[in-house]
Design an enzyme around this catalytic site. Structure first.
Site, PDB file in Angstrom:
ATOM      1  N   ASP A  42       0.847  -1.190   0.000  1.00  0.00           N
ATOM      2  CA  ASP A  42       0.000   0.000   0.000  1.00  0.00           C
ATOM      3  C   ASP A  42       0.880   1.235   0.000  1.00  0.00           C
ATOM      4  O   ASP A  42       2.038   1.191   0.438  1.00  0.00           O
ATOM      5  CB  ASP A  42      -0.915   0.025   1.228  1.00  0.00           C
ATOM      6  CG  ASP A  42      -1.810  -1.199   1.318  1.00  0.00           C
ATOM      7  OD1 ASP A  42      -2.867  -1.191   0.663  1.00  0.00           O
ATOM      8  OD2 ASP A  42      -1.440  -2.146   2.027  1.00  0.00           O
ATOM      9  N   ASP A  45       0.799   5.291   1.244  1.00  0.00           N
ATOM     10  CA  ASP A  45       0.129   6.315   2.029  1.00  0.00           C
ATOM     11  C   ASP A  45       0.752   7.672   1.735  1.00  0.00           C
ATOM     12  O   ASP A  45       1.968   7.796   1.535  1.00  0.00           O
ATOM     13  CB  ASP A  45       0.241   6.020   3.524  1.00  0.00           C
ATOM     14  CG  ASP A  45      -0.499   4.741   3.920  1.00  0.00           C
ATOM     15  OD1 ASP A  45      -1.447   4.381   3.200  1.00  0.00           O
ATOM     16  OD2 ASP A  45      -0.123   4.115   4.921  1.00  0.00           O
ATOM     17  N   ASP A  99       5.323   6.043  14.707  1.00  0.00           N
ATOM     18  CA  ASP A  99       5.725   5.336  15.909  1.00  0.00           C
ATOM     19  C   ASP A  99       7.209   4.973  15.916  1.00  0.00           C
ATOM     20  O   ASP A  99       7.912   5.218  16.891  1.00  0.00           O
ATOM     21  CB  ASP A  99       4.856   4.088  16.113  1.00  0.00           C
ATOM     22  CG  ASP A  99       4.656   3.290  14.825  1.00  0.00           C
ATOM     23  OD1 ASP A  99       5.359   3.575  13.836  1.00  0.00           O
ATOM     24  OD2 ASP A  99       3.803   2.381  14.826  1.00  0.00           O
TER      25      ASP A  99
END
Length: 506
Positions: free
Chosen positions: A66, A68, A201
């Protein structure tokens, strides 16, 4: 400075900008649809960056699943630029841009100000890569009781024209809210790219690829950590885990997926904070469980979860079984089943949560069966009751949708029928919707001495021959077979009383 603080990754005020000539990312490896989104945002006067796991994977040489995008455009501005888009999310307001089956997630830079340690906001819903398993077609439509309830990023599966109660009008709140333990409950504060890095993160997930000049922006020495194959949390690890305990599962997932080593400061708090996972909504833990086990690295994830002590919080009864039955046949069966599932994922074949939970719960189910008198092990009522008890125990932590729990029951209920087929009636099992999953489980059991290899071979052959030959094979079956045997954890053969303290399946 405290030595333990020296290794903390704190974002710099300005990024280190790495020009195209000094990194390996090429547009030829980026999704054409992601490039369309990036270029239209840029042409509209906005900043546009690839961000998160897709950038990390491109640097490692892995093809991202994917892509982003992060931008300074507000969600409403993104929606105006893309007619094929839809706003989703309550805790995180995002735009999903649809290109057929491919979804490009576009998130606005967030954070009111670069916070100090202890006040860092959460990352995007999954800035790693939005990773989700390619489910079996029959399992892909989960309904309102499952995926749509688990994660805002999954709620858009119906396409840009679908309705969503969390769309636009419901998303007026832009405050950040915490619970008493420090876990962030809602956060819709927009900011700049310099602040947005706190949304990430791990340092390896905090790199930005700028479509304007094809450079990389690195605020946290993420490129250094990727080169060293180190996974390091941004900010104070204990604080970050308290804000979102799922980060501990994400750390385990990346360790399993990428083969990175956890930085000691990142690994240290997990042992004392893992019980924080008990406060995470069960539906979210279901979503994370699928990512751990159904995205191509399930066998490694299982090993990492056990080593980090996280399985005892995620699936306590499963961990307890393997703690009391170390190196058992059931453990070998589980690991082989997970490796087989990983192989299907890598071959772009669909997988099903039903088979996953049948593997994970095999030990607890077998233990419940063996707790009954041995004369009842083959009875359907005993098998189904064992499945129900094991499933209820698992659902205390993970919200396993009913269609999957029912599928597990069906798989185990079919085992005696597969082990002891009777005449032509046995062929009806081939038409059962769970036959293939039940057959795969039978093959695993036979390979580990938990079912008769000759019957596993019979079912393999019967699928390969003509209908006429199937009928002849069924007629040739003995009509005086032994009583069916449940899917227990013990080896086939003469049953003897087990000496006290001897583990089942050892």
């Amino acid at each position: 400075m405290n030595p333990s603080e020296a290794s903390l990754a704190t974002p710099a005020a300005t990024p280190r900008i790495i020009p195209r000539s000094e990194h390996r990312i090429s547009r030829s490896h980026i999704s054409p649809n992601a490039l369309r989104v990036l270029n239209r945002l840029r042409d509209g006067g906005f900043m546009a960056f690839l961000v998160g796991g897709c950038v990390r994977d491109l640097l490692i040489g892995i093809e991202p699943k994917d892509f982003d995008v992060a931008t300074d455009a507000l969600p409403e501005q993104v929606k105006r630029l893309f007619r094929n888009s839809r706003l989703v999310g309550r805790r995180f307001r995002l735009a999903h841009v649809f290109f057929g089956r491919e979804i490009i997630e576009v998130a606005t830079f967030r954070a009111a100000s670069a916070p100090s340690q202890g006040d860092e906001p959460l990352p995007e819903s999954d800035p790693e890569d939005g990773e989700a398993p390619e489910l079996d077609e029959d399992e892909a439509q989960l309904g309102a009781d499952s995926v749509a309830a688990q994660s805002p990023t999954r709620a858009a599966a119906g396409g840009p024209g679908a309705t969503d109660a969390r769309d636009e009008d419901e998303l007026d709140d832009v405050d950040r809210r915490f619970d008493s333990s420090g876990r962030i409950l809602r956060d819709n504060v927009y900011g700049t790219i310099d602040e947005d890095v706190w949304r990430r993160d791990f340092t390896a997930n905090a790199l930005y690829y700028n479509i304007a000049d094809f450079s990389l922006w690195d605020y946290v020495d993420g490129t250094r950590d990727i080169a060293a194959r180190v996974l390091r949390l941004i900010g104070d690890p204990e604080t970050r885990y308290r804000e979102d305990p799922v980060r501990m599962l994400r750390a385990a997932r990346f360790e399993a997926k990428l083969g990175f080593q956890l930085d000691p400061a990142t690994a240290r708090p997990i042992a004392t904070l893992r019980e924080q996972l008990a406060a995470v909504p069960p539906a979210r833990l279901f979503d994370e469980t699928l990512k751990l086990f159904l995205t191509g690295h399930g066998a490694s994830s299982f090993q990492v979860l056990r080593r980090r002590g996280l399985l005892t919080t995620l699936l306590p009864t499963v961990d307890a079984y393997f703690t009391t039955h170390p190196g058992s046949l059931v453990e070998r069966l589980l690991l082989q089943g997970l490796e087989n599932t990983d192989g299907r994922v890598l071959a772009d074949k669909p997988v099903t949560p039903v088979f996953l939970f049948a593997l994970l719960l095999y030990g607890p189910i077998a233990a419940h069966i063996e707790a009954a008198p041995s004369a009842r092990w083959h009875e359907a009522a005993t098998i189904l009751e064992a499945c129900d008890r094991a499933m209820r125990e698992a659902q205390a932590r993970i919200a396993i949708p009913r269609r999957f729990s029912l599928g597990v029951r069906e798989m185990f209920a079919l085992q005696p029928r597969l082990e002891h087929p009777r005449g032509r009636r046995a062929l009806r099992v081939l038409e059962h919707p769970r036959f293939r999953a039940a057959y795969d489980l039978l093959l695993l059991r036979a390979a580990h001495g938990l079912a008769a290899p000759d019957m596993a071979q019979w079912w393999t052959q019967v699928q390969e021959v003509s209908p006429e030959e199937r009928a002849r094979m069924a007629d040739a079956l003995s009509t005086t077979t032994a009583p069916p045997r449940a899917a227990s954890s013990r080896r086939r053969g003469r049953r003897r009383r087990r000496p006290a303290g001897t583990p089942a399946g050892s």
